[in-house]
Design an enzyme around this catalytic site. Structure first.
Site, PDB file in Angstrom:
ATOM      1  CE  LYS A  97      -6.521  -3.362   3.183  1.00 42.24           C
ATOM      2  NZ  LYS A  97      -6.947  -2.152   2.469  1.00 42.24           N
ATOM      3  CB  ALA A 144     -16.950  -4.118  -8.710  1.00 45.57           C
ATOM      4  CB  ILE A 163     -10.849   1.394  -3.828  1.00 43.52           C
ATOM      5  CG1 ILE A 163      -9.322   1.493  -3.908  1.00 43.52           C
ATOM      6  CG2 ILE A 163     -11.428   2.550  -3.007  1.00 43.52           C
ATOM      7  CD1 ILE A 163      -8.804   2.740  -4.621  1.00 43.52           C
ATOM      8  CB  ALA A 185     -14.289   3.275  -5.802  1.00 44.16           C
ATOM      9  CG  HIS A 218      -3.019 -30.536  10.212  1.00 44.50           C
ATOM     10  ND1 HIS A 218      -3.931 -30.399   9.186  1.00 44.50           N
ATOM     11  CD2 HIS A 218      -3.668 -31.149  11.238  1.00 44.50           C
ATOM     12  CE1 HIS A 218      -5.089 -30.923   9.576  1.00 44.50           C
ATOM     13  NE2 HIS A 218      -4.955 -31.393  10.812  1.00 44.50           N
TER      14      HIS A 218
HETATM   15  C1  LIG Z   1      -9.069   3.298  -0.250  1.00 52.21           C
HETATM   16  C2  LIG Z   1      -7.755   2.739  -0.728  1.00 52.21           C
HETATM   17  C3  LIG Z   1      -7.296   1.540  -0.218  1.00 52.21           C
HETATM   18  C4  LIG Z   1      -6.089   1.028  -0.640  1.00 52.21           C
HETATM   19  N1  LIG Z   1      -5.659  -0.149  -0.136  1.00 52.21           N
HETATM   20  C5  LIG Z   1      -4.492  -0.681  -0.560  1.00 52.21           C
HETATM   21  C6  LIG Z   1      -4.007  -1.895  -0.032  1.00 52.21           C
HETATM   22  O1  LIG Z   1      -4.635  -2.510   0.839  1.00 52.21           O
HETATM   23  N2  LIG Z   1      -2.833  -2.373  -0.479  1.00 52.21           N
HETATM   24  C7  LIG Z   1      -2.110  -1.726  -1.450  1.00 52.21           C
HETATM   25  O2  LIG Z   1      -1.052  -2.207  -1.861  1.00 52.21           O
HETATM   26  N3  LIG Z   1      -2.533  -0.562  -1.975  1.00 52.21           N
HETATM   27  C8  LIG Z   1      -3.699  -0.027  -1.554  1.00 52.21           C
HETATM   28  N4  LIG Z   1      -4.121   1.173  -2.053  1.00 52.21           N
HETATM   29  C9  LIG Z   1      -3.274   1.848  -3.070  1.00 52.21           C
HETATM   30  C10 LIG Z   1      -2.131   2.596  -2.389  1.00 52.21           C
HETATM   31  O3  LIG Z   1      -2.656   3.493  -1.446  1.00 52.21           O
HETATM   32  C11 LIG Z   1      -1.301   3.338  -3.413  1.00 52.21           C
HETATM   33  O4  LIG Z   1      -0.901   2.461  -4.434  1.00 52.21           O
HETATM   34  C12 LIG Z   1      -0.072   3.946  -2.768  1.00 52.21           C
HETATM   35  O5  LIG Z   1      -0.432   4.863  -1.770  1.00 52.21           O
HETATM   36  C13 LIG Z   1       0.788   4.656  -3.822  1.00 52.21           C
HETATM   37  O6  LIG Z   1       1.913   5.187  -3.196  1.00 52.21           O
HETATM   38  P1  LIG Z   1       2.653   6.465  -3.805  1.00 52.21           P
HETATM   39  O7  LIG Z   1       3.779   6.745  -2.883  1.00 52.21           O
HETATM   40  O8  LIG Z   1       2.936   6.242  -5.225  1.00 52.21           O
HETATM   41  O9  LIG Z   1       1.576   7.628  -3.772  1.00 52.21           O
HETATM   42  P2  LIG Z   1       0.714   8.254  -2.584  1.00 52.21           P
HETATM   43  O10 LIG Z   1       0.508   7.318  -1.485  1.00 52.21           O
HETATM   44  O11 LIG Z   1      -0.486   8.839  -3.255  1.00 52.21           O
HETATM   45  O12 LIG Z   1       1.632   9.402  -2.032  1.00 52.21           O
HETATM   46  C14 LIG Z   1       1.919  10.538  -2.766  1.00 52.21           C
HETATM   47  C15 LIG Z   1       2.255  11.643  -1.791  1.00 52.21           C
HETATM   48  O13 LIG Z   1       2.730  12.760  -2.529  1.00 52.21           O
HETATM   49  C16 LIG Z   1       2.192  13.946  -1.974  1.00 52.21           C
HETATM   50  N5  LIG Z   1       2.209  14.953  -3.038  1.00 52.21           N
HETATM   51  C17 LIG Z   1       1.531  14.935  -4.210  1.00 52.21           C
HETATM   52  N6  LIG Z   1       1.866  16.010  -4.953  1.00 52.21           N
HETATM   53  C18 LIG Z   1       2.778  16.701  -4.229  1.00 52.21           C
HETATM   54  C19 LIG Z   1       3.500  17.892  -4.451  1.00 52.21           C
HETATM   55  N7  LIG Z   1       3.372  18.577  -5.584  1.00 52.21           N
HETATM   56  N8  LIG Z   1       4.345  18.337  -3.497  1.00 52.21           N
HETATM   57  C20 LIG Z   1       4.501  17.648  -2.321  1.00 52.21           C
HETATM   58  N9  LIG Z   1       3.839  16.517  -2.053  1.00 52.21           N
HETATM   59  C21 LIG Z   1       2.996  16.044  -3.004  1.00 52.21           C
HETATM   60  C22 LIG Z   1       0.798  13.544  -1.539  1.00 52.21           C
HETATM   61  O14 LIG Z   1       0.314  14.436  -0.551  1.00 52.21           O
HETATM   62  C23 LIG Z   1       1.047  12.144  -1.006  1.00 52.21           C
HETATM   63  O15 LIG Z   1       1.364  12.172   0.356  1.00 52.21           O
HETATM   64  C24 LIG Z   1      -5.322   1.723  -1.623  1.00 52.21           C
HETATM   65  C25 LIG Z   1      -5.773   2.941  -2.133  1.00 52.21           C
HETATM   66  C26 LIG Z   1      -6.976   3.456  -1.685  1.00 52.21           C
HETATM   67  C27 LIG Z   1      -7.436   4.773  -2.247  1.00 52.21           C
END
Ligand SMILES: Cc1cc2nc3c(=O)[nH]c(=O)nc-3n(C[C@H](O)[C@H](O)[C@H](O)COP(=O)(O)OP(=O)(O)OC[C@H]3O[C@@H](n4cnc5c(N)ncnc54)[C@H](O)[C@@H]3O)c2cc1C
Length: 465
Positions: free
Chosen positions: A51, A179, A182, A268, A441
């Site tokens: 963003k 598409a 991401i 992606a 508006h």
């Molecule tokens: C380029 C991109 C843009 C995005 N834009 C959006 C958006 O605009 N809006 C939206 O809603 N979603 C967006 N997303 C999706 C969003 O990022 C994810 O859905 C979200 O981050 C998921 O959250 P989470 O906590 O499940 O996992 P994650 O954010 O993946 O967090 C998991 C964490 O666990 C840690 N971890 C993993 N394994 C271990 C372990 N064994 N021990 C300790 N730590 C560990 C990782 O390092 C990470 O920090 C986007 C994703 C990408 C790739």
């Protein structure tokens, strides 16, 4: 003997850190294990950095396209190192703010890779190895980019969003594979920077799963901005020669072969769960793709072990992960909370934005719901005219008793408009309740009220046939 912990959360992304905050509020002694950076994919490599780059590149293209500014030459460029610096500043600020919140709420943060062993033993591999016995565990390890059979990332020419967000130089050409949200957001960023961007999608439309009639409308808008988009493209091979990637395959629509060459290929086209750290004794918790299975309370089949976020699949969205984190933490604290996905909104931050909630027309029909549709085109919305952004539309779907069941919006600020309709879907509001609510508006959100009126044949700023 292993130390004991009341609640251990593995993964500090939006799912894990929000779960930790709610658990701490509910007086659980909470330990959060993170192997990389607090904030996870979303804050460090996803939602937030994209963003920031979308915002900065959008300002630049708006200025460059304006015919009213004198002296802005064709050769004007964005200073990429400064853009990257601003992106890093934004990310750092949010990561530090989240760490501060966790600390102030008394959450113990441990750095290292967590692994789950049998009987709720958690091993942390870091500078020093530690083992805990946890009463309750929330798994929140998230997901990572998945390779394709003929396309594997190497971090240089074939990259994921992680490298694409941090490229030292703007590439001359890029093929984006996928598409989805991401791919389209990253493609938009680089197209604005002057990269020749081609997007390849294997499905028949962009944003597979989105409301079918809305997809071509958004696709047209993106093409106008210079993105070359090709659907039904099946990739069969990939070669790297002298720093260029050559991708070939066949178009399933035309049966013609294609070959494309680019400096970078951004993969992606799907995500896979980070579930490998679960000991074999937990293999029955996983589905065939490695996602953790849970019930509506976010409980896995193993007592006292919850899972949330990207790790459990479904729509991979940060706000979904956060809500699931709250539900898991509340249940871990003895409350009775359940997740409801019927009003889960989503947005794609392209120009123009796309946002949706609830059912698509296809899904409603498949469920045998008789639908009423209200489609209002932005060409009749005053604010959209002032913004010179009139090609979008608001579409509201309602059931035969006029309750709103879905909405699909292509509009400037669509991501900020969809919460009104999210509330409508969640609370079962009627078309009349939307249209009789006074909207400011001139705003694009007046189009929400007009679409609701249109579904009832009573639009004021459009003909009703
Ligand atoms: C380029 C991109 C843009 C995005 N834009 C959006 C958006 O605009 N809006 C939206 O809603 N979603 C967006 N997303 C999706 C969003 O990022 C994810 O859905 C979200 O981050 C998921 O959250 P989470 O906590 O499940 O996992 P994650 O954010 O993946 O967090 C998991 C964490 O666990 C840690 N971890 C993993 N394994 C271990 C372990 N064994 N021990 C300790 N730590 C560990 C990782 O390092 C990470 O920090 C986007 C994703 C990408 C790739």
């Amino acid at each position: 003997m292993a130390e004991k912990r009341e609640l251990v959360i593995i993964g500090g992304g939006p799912g894990g850190y929000v779960a930790a905050l709610r658990a701490a509020q509910l007086k659980l002694k909470t330990t959060l294990i993170e192997e990389d950076r607090i904030g996870g994919t979303c804050m460090n490599y996803g939602c937030i950095p994209t963003k920031s780059l979308l915002h900065q590149t959008s300002l630049f293209t708006s200025l460059k396209r304006s015919r009213k500014i004198e002296g802005l030459s064709e050769s004007a460029r964005l200073h990429w190192p400064s853009v990257q610096a601003e992106k890093r500043e934004v990310v750092e600020r949010l990561v530090r703010g989240t760490e501060f919140l966790l600390q102030k709420n008394g959450v113990e943060i441990l750095r290292g890779k967590g692994e789950l062993r049998r009987e709720k033993k958690v091993l942390i591999k870091g500078e020093k190895e530690k083992e805990f016995e946890a009463e309750t565990i929330i798994l929140a390890m998230g997901s990572r980019s998945a390779d394709l059979p003929f396309l594997k990332t190497n971090g240089r020419e074939v990259i994921t969003h992680v490298e694409a967000l941090d490229l030292e130089e703007v590439p001359g050409s890029m093929v984006v594979v996928g598409a989805g949200a991401i791919g389209l957001e990253m493609g938009t960023i680089y197209a604005r920077l002057g990269t020749d961007v081609t997007v390849l999608e294997i499905m028949p439309t962009i944003l597979p799963g989105m409301d079918k009639p809305s997809a071509p409308r958004l696709e047209r808008l993106l093409r106008k901005q210079g993105l070359k988009i090709f659907t039904e493209m099946h990739i069969e091979s990939c070669r790297i020669e002298e720093g260029q990637v050559r991708i070939s395959g066949a178009c399933q629509k035309t049966r013609r072969n294609f070959e494309l060459t680019a400096e970078k290929v951004l993969l992606a086209a799907g995500r896979k769960p980070n579930s490998e750290i679960l000991d074999d004794s937990f293999s029955s918790l996983l589905d065939s793709k490695g996602f953790v299975r849970v019930n509506s309370r976010m409980e896995t089949a193993a007592r006292g072990i919850y899972a949330i976020g990207d790790l459990i699949g479904g729509k991979l969205l940060a706000h979904k992960a956060q809500h699931e984190g709250v539900i898991a933490a509340e249940n871990a604290a003895g409350e009775a909370a359940e997740m409801d996905y019927s009003a889960l909104p989503m947005a794609v931050f392209t120009d123009t934005e796309f946002a949706a909630v609830g059912l698509t027309e296809e899904e409603a029909r498949a469920q045998g719901i008789q639908i009423k549709t209200g489609l209002f085109l932005l060409q009749a919305n005053g604010r959209a005219v002032t913004l010179k952004s009139t090609e979008g539309a608001v579409k509201i779907l309602a059931s035969s008793n006029d309750r709103v069941i879905g909405a699909h919006v292509i509009a400037p600020f669509a991501s900020e408009m969809i919460p009104e309709l999210t509330l409508a879907v969640q609370k079962g509001l009627t078309l009349k309740e939307i249209s009789s609510t006074i909207h400011i508006h001139p705003t694009v959100s007046e189009a929400l009220a007009e679409a609701a009126l249109k579904a009832r044949g009573m639009a004021l700023h459009a003909l009703n046939q």
